[in-house]
Design a protein around this motif. Structure first.
Motif, short mmCIF file in Angstrom:
data_model
loop_
_atom_site.label_atom_id
_atom_site.label_comp_id
_atom_site.label_asym_id
_atom_site.label_seq_id
_atom_site.Cartn_x
_atom_site.Cartn_y
_atom_site.Cartn_z
N GLU A 197 -17.18 -17.03 2.62
CA GLU A 197 -17.77 -17.90 1.60
C GLU A 197 -17.30 -17.50 0.20
N LYS A 198 -16.66 -16.35 0.09
CA LYS A 198 -16.26 -15.83 -1.21
C LYS A 198 -15.04 -16.57 -1.77
N THR A 199 -14.83 -16.44 -3.07
CA THR A 199 -13.64 -17.00 -3.72
C THR A 199 -12.52 -15.97 -3.69
N ALA A 200 -11.32 -16.39 -4.02
CA ALA A 200 -10.19 -15.47 -4.09
C ALA A 200 -10.46 -14.37 -5.11
N THR A 201 -11.04 -14.73 -6.23
CA THR A 201 -11.35 -13.75 -7.27
C THR A 201 -12.37 -12.73 -6.78
N GLN A 202 -13.39 -13.19 -6.07
CA GLN A 202 -14.40 -12.27 -5.54
C GLN A 202 -13.78 -11.32 -4.51
N ILE A 203 -12.91 -11.83 -3.67
CA ILE A 203 -12.23 -10.98 -2.68
C ILE A 203 -11.40 -9.92 -3.40
N ARG A 204 -10.61 -10.35 -4.36
CA ARG A 204 -9.80 -9.40 -5.13
C ARG A 204 -10.66 -8.33 -5.78
N ASP A 205 -11.72 -8.77 -6.45
CA ASP A 205 -12.56 -7.82 -7.18
C ASP A 205 -13.20 -6.78 -6.26
N GLU A 206 -13.56 -7.18 -5.05
CA GLU A 206 -14.15 -6.22 -4.11
C GLU A 206 -13.10 -5.28 -3.53
N LEU A 207 -11.92 -5.81 -3.23
CA LEU A 207 -10.89 -4.98 -2.61
C LEU A 207 -10.26 -3.99 -3.59
N VAL A 208 -10.17 -4.33 -4.85
CA VAL A 208 -9.54 -3.39 -5.79
C VAL A 208 -10.37 -2.10 -5.92
N THR A 209 -11.63 -2.15 -5.54
CA THR A 209 -12.44 -0.94 -5.61
C THR A 209 -12.02 0.10 -4.59
N VAL A 210 -11.28 -0.29 -3.55
CA VAL A 210 -10.83 0.66 -2.53
C VAL A 210 -9.31 0.86 -2.55
N LEU A 211 -8.64 0.30 -3.54
CA LEU A 211 -7.19 0.45 -3.67
C LEU A 211 -6.85 1.39 -4.82
N ASP A 212 -5.76 2.07 -4.68
CA ASP A 212 -5.22 2.93 -5.73
C ASP A 212 -4.61 2.05 -6.82
N GLU B 95 -11.68 2.61 5.02
CA GLU B 95 -12.48 2.10 3.91
C GLU B 95 -12.10 0.65 3.60
N PHE B 96 -10.82 0.34 3.64
CA PHE B 96 -10.36 -1.02 3.40
C PHE B 96 -10.91 -1.96 4.48
N ASN B 97 -10.84 -1.55 5.74
CA ASN B 97 -11.33 -2.39 6.84
C ASN B 97 -12.82 -2.67 6.73
N VAL B 98 -13.60 -1.67 6.35
CA VAL B 98 -15.04 -1.86 6.17
C VAL B 98 -15.29 -2.87 5.06
N THR B 99 -14.56 -2.73 3.96
CA THR B 99 -14.75 -3.62 2.80
C THR B 99 -14.35 -5.05 3.13
N ILE B 100 -13.18 -5.25 3.73
CA ILE B 100 -12.72 -6.61 4.00
C ILE B 100 -13.56 -7.25 5.10
N SER B 101 -14.02 -6.46 6.08
CA SER B 101 -14.86 -7.01 7.15
C SER B 101 -16.24 -7.42 6.65
N SER B 102 -16.71 -6.79 5.59
CA SER B 102 -18.02 -7.12 5.04
C SER B 102 -18.03 -8.48 4.36
N LEU C 267 0.82 -1.21 0.00
CA LEU C 267 0.00 0.00 0.00
C LEU C 267 0.85 1.26 0.00
N ASN C 268 0.28 2.33 -0.57
CA ASN C 268 1.01 3.60 -0.57
C ASN C 268 0.66 4.43 0.66
N GLN C 269 1.29 5.57 0.80
CA GLN C 269 1.13 6.41 1.99
C GLN C 269 -0.28 6.97 2.15
N GLU C 270 -1.02 7.14 1.05
CA GLU C 270 -2.35 7.74 1.11
C GLU C 270 -3.45 6.69 1.32
N PHE C 271 -3.09 5.48 1.65
CA PHE C 271 -4.02 4.38 1.83
C PHE C 271 -5.11 4.73 2.85
N ASP C 272 -6.36 4.43 2.49
CA ASP C 272 -7.51 4.68 3.37
C ASP C 272 -7.82 3.40 4.15
#
Length: 87
Positions: free
Chosen positions: A42-57, A18-25, A10-15
């Motif tokens: 219950e999610k797959t690795a691909t589903q986890i990735r796809d959801e987390l990239v929405t909150v990453l730079d 927002e990441f914690n809310v997303t991963i906890s959901s 992660l970079n210095q401007e990491f939120d």
């Protein structure tokens, strides 16, 4: 349910909030290192990735790996008992 190790470069401007809310959901999630979380979901690795990239730079990196239930650690940020029971 499956357990995944989620690692981020992660970079210095990491939120963090927002990441914690997303991963906890996704299920039960614990941060174990400054850039690593363990998620039971219950999610797959691909589903986890796809959801987390929405909150990453675009410059940040992400790795999602399904746990093989074997591990060793020292001085993690999470509760040792929880990790041992969920890895």
């Amino acid at each position: 349910m499956a357990t995944y190790l989620v690692c981020c470069d992660l970079n210095q401007e990491f939120d963090q909030d927002e990441f914690n809310v997303t991963i906890s959901s996704m299920g039960e999630a614990r941060q174990v290192l400054s850039g690593a979380w363990v998620v039971v979901t219950e999610k797959t690795a691909t589903q986890i990735r796809d959801e987390l990239v929405t909150v990453l730079d675009a410059s940040e990196r992400l790795l999602v790996v399904k746990s093989a239930s074997v591990g060793a650690w020292k001085s993690i940020l999470s509760d040792n008992k929880w990790l041992a029971e969920n890895l």
